[in-house]
Design a protein around this motif. Structure first.
Motif, PDB file in Angstrom:
ATOM      1  N   SER A  40      19.323 110.545 -61.722  1.00  0.00           N
ATOM      2  CA  SER A  40      18.679 110.070 -62.005  1.00  0.00           C
ATOM      3  C   SER A  40      18.412 109.157 -62.986  1.00  0.00           C
ATOM      4  CB  SER A  40      17.999 110.924 -62.580  1.00  0.00           C
ATOM      5  OG  SER A  40      18.794 111.498 -63.500  1.00  0.00           O
ATOM      6  N   THR A  41      19.966 108.276 -62.429  1.00  0.00           N
ATOM      7  CA  THR A  41      20.053 106.926 -63.291  1.00  0.00           C
ATOM      8  C   THR A  41      19.445 106.244 -62.861  1.00  0.00           C
ATOM      9  OG1 THR A  41      22.760 107.765 -62.906  1.00  0.00           O
ATOM     10  CG2 THR A  41      21.987 104.945 -63.899  1.00  0.00           C
ATOM     11  N   PRO A  42      18.842 105.604 -62.078  1.00  0.00           N
ATOM     12  CA  PRO A  42      18.136 103.951 -61.674  1.00  0.00           C
ATOM     13  C   PRO A  42      16.620 104.579 -62.875  1.00  0.00           C
ATOM     14  CG  PRO A  42      18.910 104.907 -59.585  1.00  0.00           C
ATOM     15  CD  PRO A  42      18.621 106.015 -60.558  1.00  0.00           C
ATOM     16  N   LYS A  43      15.622 105.775 -62.796  1.00  0.00           N
ATOM     17  CA  LYS A  43      15.037 106.348 -63.490  1.00  0.00           C
ATOM     18  C   LYS A  43      15.183 106.497 -65.158  1.00  0.00           C
ATOM     19  CE  LYS A  43      11.425 110.020 -63.362  1.00  0.00           C
ATOM     20  NZ  LYS A  43      11.198 111.587 -63.503  1.00  0.00           N
ATOM     21  N   LYS A  44      16.566 106.839 -65.424  1.00  0.00           N
ATOM     22  CA  LYS A  44      16.586 106.306 -67.033  1.00  0.00           C
ATOM     23  C   LYS A  44      16.344 105.056 -67.332  1.00  0.00           C
ATOM     24  CE  LYS A  44      19.244 110.610 -67.381  1.00  0.00           C
ATOM     25  NZ  LYS A  44      20.739 111.443 -67.839  1.00  0.00           N
ATOM     26  N   LEU A  45      16.987 104.275 -66.755  1.00  0.00           N
ATOM     27  CA  LEU A  45      16.820 102.852 -66.597  1.00  0.00           C
ATOM     28  C   LEU A  45      15.854 102.004 -66.714  1.00  0.00           C
ATOM     29  CD1 LEU A  45      20.701 102.480 -65.970  1.00  0.00           C
ATOM     30  CD2 LEU A  45      19.552 102.675 -68.161  1.00  0.00           C
ATOM     31  N   LYS A  46      15.009 102.881 -66.037  1.00  0.00           N
ATOM     32  CA  LYS A  46      13.528 102.681 -65.799  1.00  0.00           C
ATOM     33  C   LYS A  46      13.321 101.311 -64.731  1.00  0.00           C
ATOM     34  CE  LYS A  46      12.926 102.154 -70.762  1.00  0.00           C
ATOM     35  NZ  LYS A  46      11.462 103.205 -70.832  1.00  0.00           N
ATOM     36  N   ARG A  47      14.507 101.762 -63.603  1.00  0.00           N
ATOM     37  CA  ARG A  47      14.009 101.009 -62.579  1.00  0.00           C
ATOM     38  C   ARG A  47      12.852 101.554 -61.931  1.00  0.00           C
ATOM     39  NH1 ARG A  47      18.294  97.762 -61.333  1.00  0.00           N
ATOM     40  NH2 ARG A  47      17.032  96.478 -59.855  1.00  0.00           N
ATOM     41  N   THR A  48      12.877 102.434 -61.869  1.00  0.00           N
ATOM     42  CA  THR A  48      11.822 103.663 -60.714  1.00  0.00           C
ATOM     43  C   THR A  48      10.440 102.797 -61.324  1.00  0.00           C
ATOM     44  OG1 THR A  48      12.024 105.508 -62.537  1.00  0.00           O
ATOM     45  CG2 THR A  48      12.781 105.293 -60.238  1.00  0.00           C
ATOM     46  N   SER A  49       9.914 101.715 -62.416  1.00  0.00           N
ATOM     47  CA  SER A  49       8.793 101.631 -62.746  1.00  0.00           C
ATOM     48  C   SER A  49       8.153 100.193 -62.526  1.00  0.00           C
ATOM     49  CB  SER A  49       8.714 100.791 -64.613  1.00  0.00           C
ATOM     50  OG  SER A  49       9.276  99.660 -64.937  1.00  0.00           O
ATOM     51  N   LEU A  50       6.997 100.571 -62.681  1.00  0.00           N
ATOM     52  CA  LEU A  50       6.061  99.039 -61.377  1.00  0.00           C
ATOM     53  C   LEU A  50       6.291  97.702 -62.099  1.00  0.00           C
ATOM     54  CD1 LEU A  50       2.570 101.523 -61.167  1.00  0.00           C
ATOM     55  CD2 LEU A  50       4.746 101.407 -60.220  1.00  0.00           C
ATOM     56  N   ASN A  51       7.422  97.560 -63.994  1.00  0.00           N
ATOM     57  CA  ASN A  51       7.050  95.967 -64.042  1.00  0.00           C
ATOM     58  C   ASN A  51       8.257  95.535 -62.934  1.00  0.00           C
ATOM     59  OD1 ASN A  51       7.965  93.968 -65.179  1.00  0.00           O
ATOM     60  ND2 ASN A  51       9.190  95.665 -66.986  1.00  0.00           N
ATOM     61  N   PRO A  52       8.083  94.951 -62.737  1.00  0.00           N
ATOM     62  CA  PRO A  52       8.731  93.897 -61.364  1.00  0.00           C
ATOM     63  C   PRO A  52       9.906  93.466 -61.919  1.00  0.00           C
ATOM     64  CG  PRO A  52       6.556  93.123 -61.388  1.00  0.00           C
ATOM     65  CD  PRO A  52       6.595  93.768 -62.437  1.00  0.00           C
ATOM     66  N   PHE A  53       9.707  92.597 -63.951  1.00  0.00           N
ATOM     67  CA  PHE A  53      10.823  91.906 -64.144  1.00  0.00           C
ATOM     68  C   PHE A  53      12.048  93.091 -64.434  1.00  0.00           C
ATOM     69  CE2 PHE A  53       7.185  90.478 -65.133  1.00  0.00           C
ATOM     70  CZ  PHE A  53       6.788  88.926 -65.033  1.00  0.00           C
TER      71      PHE A  53
END
Length: 206
Positions: A40-53
């Motif tokens: 879940s590391t990418p999710k915790k670090l918001k890498r699964t968000s829709l924000n491309p930046f």
């Protein structure tokens, strides 16, 4: 050719938008694959968000705009000794390049069909950079996907060493850029990609 402020601004804008088109789909897909594998590391670090930046690396983005090749922020993975995660690293690294080839074709078709010059230049750059990154990302240098492929096959006893020295990969790439070695090495490769892109979009090589 006279370089005006307007041309510089347009080059920066089209380049930045093209980097987002190149990086965002593949990194978002890779992040979700890692989460589905149990990390879940990418999710915790918001890498699964829709924000491309969140996927953009400042140095890699600058390299794309200035040198026609670059890189994105690596997808963070913590339990790298987990065998399932290793398999997903292999799959996600390869799927990133496969998707890059698909985006190369898709963006090339769009560039070929649009009439607006700004949109054309944006998708032309996104087209060639997608193919460039699809291949360049497989180089075994952190933070590129090729390093993840290499790491996935390392024996367990070498994982601590791999994690310790992985951070130096970006410094190595930066150093190669600053002393102009990497652009010189990549120039023939970039020229070849430009030729392939022109064949796809224009119908003949430049």
């Amino acid at each position: 050719m006279i370089v005006t402020i307007e041309k510089v601004i347009i080059n920066l804008l089209t380049g930045f938008l093209a980097v987002i088109l190149v990086v965002y789909p593949r990194e978002l897909l890779k992040a979700h694959l890692v989460v589905l594998a149990g990390d879940s590391t990418p999710k915790k670090l918001k890498r699964t968000s829709l924000n491309p930046f969140v996927h953009l690396d400042p140095i890699g983005t600058t390299a794309f705009i200035l040198f026609d090749f670059g890189w994105s922020r690596p997808i963070p993975v913590v339990p790298m000794k987990n065998r399932r995660i290793r398999k997903v690293l292999i799959f996600s690294s390869l799927i990133g390049s496969i998707l890059g080839v698909g985006l190369f074709i898709l963006y090339g078709i769009i560039a070929k069909e649009v009439d607006n010059k700004f949109v054309y230049v944006t998708f032309y750059k996104a087209c060639k950079w997608s193919l460039t990154y699809a291949i360049f990302s497989l180089f075994p240098i952190p933070p590129l996907d090729g390093s993840k492929l290499l790491g996935a096959f390392l024996p367990d006893e070498y994982w601590d060493w791999y994690i310790k020295y992985e951070v130096y990969g970006i410094l190595f790439l930066l150093g190669m850029l600053l002393i102009w070695i990497l652009p010189m090495i990549m120039e023939p490769f970039v020229n070849f990609i430009n030729h392939i892109t022109d064949i796809l979009i224009i119908g003949k090589g430049g």
